[in-house]
Design an enzyme around this catalytic site. Structure first.
Site, PDB file in Angstrom:
ATOM      1  N   ALA A 116       0.906  -1.179   0.050  1.00 52.57           N
ATOM      2  CA  ALA A 116      -0.007   0.129   0.030  1.00 52.57           C
ATOM      3  C   ALA A 116       0.725   1.365   0.017  1.00 52.57           C
ATOM      4  O   ALA A 116       2.013   1.102   0.346  1.00 52.57           O
ATOM      5  CB  ALA A 116      -0.958  -0.186   1.365  1.00 52.57           C
ATOM      6  N   GLY A 142       1.121  -4.990   1.440  1.00 56.89           N
ATOM      7  CA  GLY A 142      -0.012  -5.249   0.407  1.00 56.89           C
ATOM      8  C   GLY A 142       0.646  -5.946  -0.693  1.00 56.89           C
ATOM      9  O   GLY A 142      -0.207  -6.484  -1.381  1.00 56.89           O
ATOM     10  N   GLU A 188       4.117  -4.282   8.055  1.00 58.32           N
ATOM     11  CA  GLU A 188       3.386  -3.436   8.441  1.00 58.32           C
ATOM     12  C   GLU A 188       3.559  -3.205   9.907  1.00 58.32           C
ATOM     13  O   GLU A 188       3.360  -1.994  10.445  1.00 58.32           O
ATOM     14  CB  GLU A 188       1.778  -4.009   8.394  1.00 58.32           C
ATOM     15  CG  GLU A 188       1.203  -3.956   6.989  1.00 58.32           C
ATOM     16  CD  GLU A 188       1.626  -5.369   5.920  1.00 58.32           C
ATOM     17  OE1 GLU A 188       2.654  -5.724   6.310  1.00 58.32           O
ATOM     18  OE2 GLU A 188       0.788  -5.332   4.969  1.00 58.32           O
ATOM     19  N   GLU A 238       0.270  -9.531  -0.233  1.00 63.09           N
ATOM     20  CA  GLU A 238      -1.061  -9.909   0.064  1.00 63.09           C
ATOM     21  C   GLU A 238      -1.700  -9.956  -1.687  1.00 63.09           C
ATOM     22  O   GLU A 238      -2.352 -10.939  -1.582  1.00 63.09           O
ATOM     23  CB  GLU A 238      -1.894  -8.748   0.680  1.00 63.09           C
ATOM     24  CG  GLU A 238      -1.470  -8.875   2.273  1.00 63.09           C
ATOM     25  CD  GLU A 238      -2.062  -7.512   3.258  1.00 63.09           C
ATOM     26  OE1 GLU A 238      -1.989  -6.500   2.603  1.00 63.09           O
ATOM     27  OE2 GLU A 238      -2.724  -7.866   3.925  1.00 63.09           O
TER      28      GLU A 238
HETATM   29  N1  3HC Z   1       4.556   3.435   0.024  1.00 62.76           N
HETATM   30  C1  3HC Z   1       5.021   4.863  -0.608  1.00 62.76           C
HETATM   31  N2  3HC Z   1       6.237   5.023  -0.529  1.00 62.76           N
HETATM   32  C2  3HC Z   1       7.238   4.202  -0.587  1.00 62.76           C
HETATM   33  C3  3HC Z   1       6.907   2.806  -0.198  1.00 62.76           C
HETATM   34  C4  3HC Z   1       5.341   2.334   0.067  1.00 62.76           C
HETATM   35  N3  3HC Z   1       4.866   1.502   0.542  1.00 62.76           N
HETATM   36  N4  3HC Z   1       7.851   2.054   0.098  1.00 62.76           N
HETATM   37  C5  3HC Z   1       8.892   2.632  -0.238  1.00 62.76           C
HETATM   38  N5  3HC Z   1       8.298   4.006  -0.670  1.00 62.76           N
HETATM   39  C6  3HC Z   1       9.050   5.226  -1.244  1.00 62.76           C
HETATM   40  C7  3HC Z   1      10.237   5.565  -0.094  1.00 62.76           C
HETATM   41  O1  3HC Z   1       9.547   6.818   0.826  1.00 62.76           O
HETATM   42  C8  3HC Z   1      11.247   6.332  -0.973  1.00 62.76           C
HETATM   43  O2  3HC Z   1      10.539   7.512  -1.323  1.00 62.76           O
HETATM   44  P1  3HC Z   1      11.643   8.698  -1.607  1.00 62.76           P
HETATM   45  O3  3HC Z   1      12.883   8.312  -2.692  1.00 62.76           O
HETATM   46  O4  3HC Z   1      10.742   9.804  -2.041  1.00 62.76           O
HETATM   47  O5  3HC Z   1      12.485   9.039  -0.386  1.00 62.76           O
HETATM   48  C9  3HC Z   1      11.258   5.384  -2.106  1.00 62.76           C
HETATM   49  O6  3HC Z   1      10.082   4.610  -2.103  1.00 62.76           O
HETATM   50  C10 3HC Z   1      12.391   4.289  -2.469  1.00 62.76           C
HETATM   51  O7  3HC Z   1      12.459   3.610  -1.043  1.00 62.76           O
HETATM   52  P2  3HC Z   1      13.804   3.311  -0.191  1.00 62.76           P
HETATM   53  O8  3HC Z   1      14.573   4.584  -0.114  1.00 62.76           O
HETATM   54  O9  3HC Z   1      13.408   2.788   1.027  1.00 62.76           O
HETATM   55  O10 3HC Z   1      14.281   2.365  -1.236  1.00 62.76           O
HETATM   56  P3  3HC Z   1      15.006   0.998  -1.052  1.00 62.76           P
HETATM   57  O11 3HC Z   1      15.463   0.564  -2.196  1.00 62.76           O
HETATM   58  O12 3HC Z   1      15.944   1.272   0.188  1.00 62.76           O
HETATM   59  O13 3HC Z   1      13.777   0.019  -0.114  1.00 62.76           O
HETATM   60  C11 3HC Z   1      11.808  -1.089   0.106  1.00 62.76           C
HETATM   61  C12 3HC Z   1      12.662  -0.426  -0.926  1.00 62.76           C
HETATM   62  C13 3HC Z   1      12.524  -2.397   0.783  1.00 62.76           C
HETATM   63  C14 3HC Z   1      10.559  -1.381  -0.576  1.00 62.76           C
HETATM   64  C15 3HC Z   1      11.572  -0.063   1.465  1.00 62.76           C
HETATM   65  O14 3HC Z   1      11.261   1.041   0.924  1.00 62.76           O
HETATM   66  C16 3HC Z   1      10.578  -0.469   2.256  1.00 62.76           C
HETATM   67  O15 3HC Z   1      10.577  -1.340   3.408  1.00 62.76           O
HETATM   68  N6  3HC Z   1       9.209  -0.040   2.134  1.00 62.76           N
HETATM   69  C17 3HC Z   1       8.154  -0.171   2.951  1.00 62.76           C
HETATM   70  C18 3HC Z   1       7.425  -1.216   2.614  1.00 62.76           C
HETATM   71  C19 3HC Z   1       6.301  -1.564   3.792  1.00 62.76           C
HETATM   72  O16 3HC Z   1       6.223  -1.321   4.734  1.00 62.76           O
HETATM   73  N7  3HC Z   1       5.056  -2.106   3.124  1.00 62.76           N
HETATM   74  C20 3HC Z   1       3.909  -2.132   3.702  1.00 62.76           C
HETATM   75  C21 3HC Z   1       2.960  -1.036   3.533  1.00 62.76           C
HETATM   76  S1  3HC Z   1       1.657  -0.880   4.369  1.00 62.76           S
HETATM   77  C22 3HC Z   1       0.624  -2.079   3.603  1.00 62.76           C
HETATM   78  O17 3HC Z   1       0.833  -2.723   2.604  1.00 62.76           O
HETATM   79  C23 3HC Z   1      -0.875  -2.391   4.330  1.00 62.76           C
HETATM   80  C24 3HC Z   1      -1.590  -3.390   3.761  1.00 62.76           C
HETATM   81  O18 3HC Z   1      -1.456  -4.317   4.391  1.00 62.76           O
HETATM   82  C25 3HC Z   1      -3.222  -2.892   3.589  1.00 62.76           C
END
Ligand code: 3HC
Ligand code: NAI
Length: 703
Positions: A63, A107, A130, A110
């Site tokens: 997400a 997500g 999450e 998922e």
């Molecule tokens: N949503 C929005 N932006 C995101 C994102 C996400 N899920 N994941 C990464 N980004 C953005 C970062 O903020 C960053 O933005 P910026 O360049 O403007 O600073 C850009 O993408 C690149 O991210 P990283 O610098 O972290 O890049 P890496 O290659 O080092 O890492 C990653 C990539 C492993 C995917 C890492 O970004 C990460 O762990 N992201 C979070 C993943 C996450 O927590 N997903 C769960 C989301 S909640 C969800 O899905 C709820 C659902 O269950 C309903």
């Protein structure tokens, strides 16, 4: 609206590609477009199977986290469109295969679990992180994951947010196949084999033979809860994640999904979720430095040197060699050098004992260290980090000497925790190459690196330093030059209030317990014992002349120093120690009472709330000054410093976010109240007053 989802057909297989750089997050519109593409594939008679793949560097990171703020306001529910498209994937009459490279997170996993099959590249990882955002999976992940890998493993993944490598994910049933060749052609072949088999698409929700044995699950979950009790102290999401997964055993799929949604909403509306998301984006924001062009040419760093093989020099050396960068390590004499190397060896030996490193890896790292007592050996280093005793005269001397031997383009960094970078730089003929690299102890472990910009530090030195932090696996935060920079300058008022509270009637254990329960990794007095009362005393000697006459000073610490109670290193400080176990010491209580009496302080019962207010608002008030002076670029920089350098609970978002969540009007009123009762130290920062009066927040100030 942009085209987030591409569609093409290869023979009898439709290939649907997510295309929302950089990480294919499900931003508004992505799920809807994917839905339409699935309709298209379903209607296309030439299509017999569908492959879903991510464009660019990853499958999908789930997400769009940026959207969560809007959800909290109740505007919309985050998982509706995502859940809708996941159900659509699963109900698709043609087999859908997720082709995973990079990461399938949250997500993203998922979505993959909504597909009928999952194939992945060998380097892919999957996970449901999450919980690190104060959430639980909210698009039916807590129900599909246990149907693939069992309740115990799913509970662990959801409650800890661990990333699981492809091979392990395959072994536990999350993935169906790992491909070594090109992912897309192999995924297409996999899809064609499924078509040829004539099997009806397999829905994850219908898999009911992998949930595991109830008694074994119960025992695993009990063990998991015990592990988490310490690691995730204070957080609500991990327990909610477990509850949601456990529902897979007791409720129907649809009812359990409803339960997941309730728990998800509860998490989403929590302050903890806000705090953790603030830190997630903060970690990334601190890397962006206004005024320093992304394209700034970097200096090349292939070799390093460290001056001083003490506590910090040893840790910094390990941080570098752990990254594969060779280090020349310089000491005053052979004896100290040997002692320093021995300490490094001992630290590595512990890692071997804990199974984190092999003996061969340690040997490889040790070989990267070239010990020396000769300055000339530093002449080839691209970066030199000084970590000698804290004292201006010594640092000036060392930098003068470094200037003589270092090669022209070398970066000269000081690990000073408080001293003036400009004065240190002035001891050289190249102040533009001098910068502060303030590591935190133990330097090979702690994630924070405060990068302190002197007035002459050049842009390329700053940009290279920020990159270097990343290479070392650290979070670099650029701060301005002042006494103590950001972290230690704020830590002064925090410690001061903790110690004043003792003189006024609190006891050592109470202060530490209240702040530990608030979420800090350690209470302030336990930290003082760990860092060394002698170290604080030495810092105090450097500044005491600048403190105006008549100001209240904390009195007990100097007395502990005079009693040779330096903290853990002498097995006595604010506590006495049995090993590393702190034991309250009646001698210290007597000392505090006697000191208070002599100073004419009337002791009283101190409420726990007062301990929190006095320490937290002292942090926020000083933080406001740092912001206003531009020493900290944004309030989130301060928050990141505190979370990664000072054990501040990430789920409170850091000290500035905490103040914002209390409300700056209330914080300001209390600061004014403390000024009346406590005097000068509590003069409100002008920025705090301004924001309190205008209804503003630290977060929005230069945010
Ligand atoms: N949503 C929005 N932006 C995101 C994102 C996400 N899920 N994941 C990464 N980004 C953005 C970062 O903020 C960053 O933005 P910026 O360049 O403007 O600073 C850009 O993408 C690149 O991210 P990283 O610098 O972290 O890049 P890496 O290659 O080092 O890492 C990653 C990539 C492993 C995917 C890492 O970004 C990460 O762990 N992201 C979070 C993943 C996450 O927590 N997903 C769960 C989301 S909640 C969800 O899905 C709820 C659902 O269950 C309903
Ligand atoms: P330490 O006392 O453990 O080590 C200092 C080392 O420097 C000693 O081994 C000493 O022999 C060596 N040294 C002194 N002069 C030297 C010279 N001319 N050439 C080579 N070596 C020399 O001190 P520690 O704790 O490692 O601190 C070092 C610096 O790091 C200080 O500036 C301190 O303020 C800073 N710092 C300390 C932190 C901590 O938690 N200990 C945290 C962050 C910064």
């Amino acid at each position: 609206m942009a085209d987030f989802v591409r569609y093409q057909r290869t023979d009898n297989v439709a290939v649907i590609t997510l295309d929302n750089p950089p990480v294919n997050a499900f931003s508004p519109g992505v799920a809807e477009q994917l839905y339409s593409r699935l309709d298209e594939a379903t209607e296309d008679a030439a299509v017999e199977a569908i492959v879903l793949i991510g464009g660019g560097r990853t499958f999908t990171a789930g997400a769009d986290i940026k959207e969560f703020g809007k959800f909290v306001s109740g505007e919309k529910s985050p998982s509706n469109s995502l859940s809708r498209v996941i159900s659509r994937l699963e109900d698709c009459p043609k087999p859908v295969i997720a082709a995973i490279h990079g990461t399938a997170l949250g997500g993203g996993l998922e979505v993959a679990m909504g597909c009928h099959y999952r194939v992945a590249g060998a380097s892919a990882t999957v996970g449901v992180p999450e919980v690190k955002l104060g959430l639980i999976p909210g698009a039916m992940g807590t129900q599909r994951l246990p149907r693939l890998c069992g309740i115990a493993r799913a509970a662990e993944m959801c409650a800890t947010g661990i990333m699981v490598a492809a091979r392990e994910a395959w072994e536990t049933g999350i993935l169906d196949e790992i491909v070594d060749g090109d992912l897309l052609p192999d995924a297409i072949s996999f899809a064609q084999a499924i078509v040829a088999s004539g099997d009806t698409p397999r829905k994850t929700r219908d898999i009911d033979d992998r949930l595991g044995d109830p008694a074994e699950n119960a025992a695993s979950i009990e063990r998991l809860k015990q592990q988490l009790a310490k690691r995730t102290r204070g957080q609500i999401a991990p327990a909610m994640a477990i509850q949601a997964v456990e529902a897979a055993a007791t409720l129907s799929f649809d009812d359990a999904v409803k339960r997941e949604a309730e728990l998800f909403q509860e998490c989403l509306h929590s302050e903890q979720c806000k705090g953790l998301i603030h830190i997630f984006f903060g970690e990334r924001a601190v890397g962006k430095v206004p005024g320093i062009d992304k394209a700034t040419a970097r200096r090349s760093i292939e070799t390093a040197a460290v001056v001083g093989a003490g506590t910090m020099g040893g840790g910094i050396t390990m941080a570098y060699v752990n990254t594969g960068i060779p280090v020349v390590l310089k000491e005053i004499d052979q004896e100290r050098l040997d002692k320093g190397l021995e300490r490094i060896r001992k630290t590595y030996a512990t890692s071997v004992k804990r199974g984190r490193l092999t003996s061969e890896e340690v040997e490889r790292r040790m070989e990267l260290i070239s010990p020396t007592v000769d300055y000339q050996a530093l002449s080839e280093a691209d970066i030199i980090i000084e970590a000698v005793f804290e004292g201006m005269a010594l640092k000036e001397q060392v930098f003068g000497e470094l200037d003589e031997v270092a090669k022209p383009n070398a970066i000269l960094a000081t690990n000073t925790s408080t001293l003036d970078i400009d004065r240190i730089a002035a001891a050289t003929k190249r102040p533009e190459s001098v910068i502060g690299h303030h590591f935190f102890s133990p330097a090979n472990v702690m994630k924070l690196l405060e990068i302190v910009r002197g007035k002459a530090s050049s842009d390329d030195v700053i940009a290279t330093s920020m990159d270097m932090a990343k290479r070392l696996g650290k979070i670099g935060v650029l701060v301005g030059n002042c006494f103590g920079f950001v972290g230690n300058r704020m830590f002064g008022p925090y410690q001061r209030e903790a110690q004043f509270l003792l003189e006024e009637g609190a006891d050592v254990e109470q202060v530490d317990k209240v702040l530990f329960d608030f979420g800090l990794a350690m209470g302030p007095l336990a930290v003082s014992d760990l860092a060394g009362i002698d170290v604080s005393w030495r810092i105090h000697q450097e500044i005491k002349d600048s403190i105006p006459d008549g100001m209240r000073n904390s009195l007990v610490m100097d007395k502990l120093y005079e009693m040779d109670r330096y903290g853990q290193k002498t097995a006595a400080g604010w506590y006495r120690y049995d090993g590393r176990e702190p034991i309250p010491d009646p001698i210290v209580e007597e000392l505090i009472e006697k000191t208070a009496l002599e100073a004419g302080i009337t002791r009283r019962a101190i409420a726990d709330d007062e301990i929190i207010e006095r320490t937290m608002y002292a942090l926020a008030n000083e933080g406001a000054r740092l912001l206003e002076e531009g020493i900290a670029l944004r309030s989130v920089d301060i928050d990141v410093v505190y979370v990664y350098g000072y054990g501040f609970p990430a789920w409170r978002g850091g000290p500035m976010m905490y103040a914002d969540s209390v409300g700056l009007k209330k914080v300001y009123d209390r600061v004014c109240h403390f000024q009346e009762s406590q005097g000068f130290w509590w003069e409100p920062a002008p920025l705090l007053k301004e924001l309190a009066e205008s209804g503003g927040s630290f977060r929005d100030y230069r945010g």
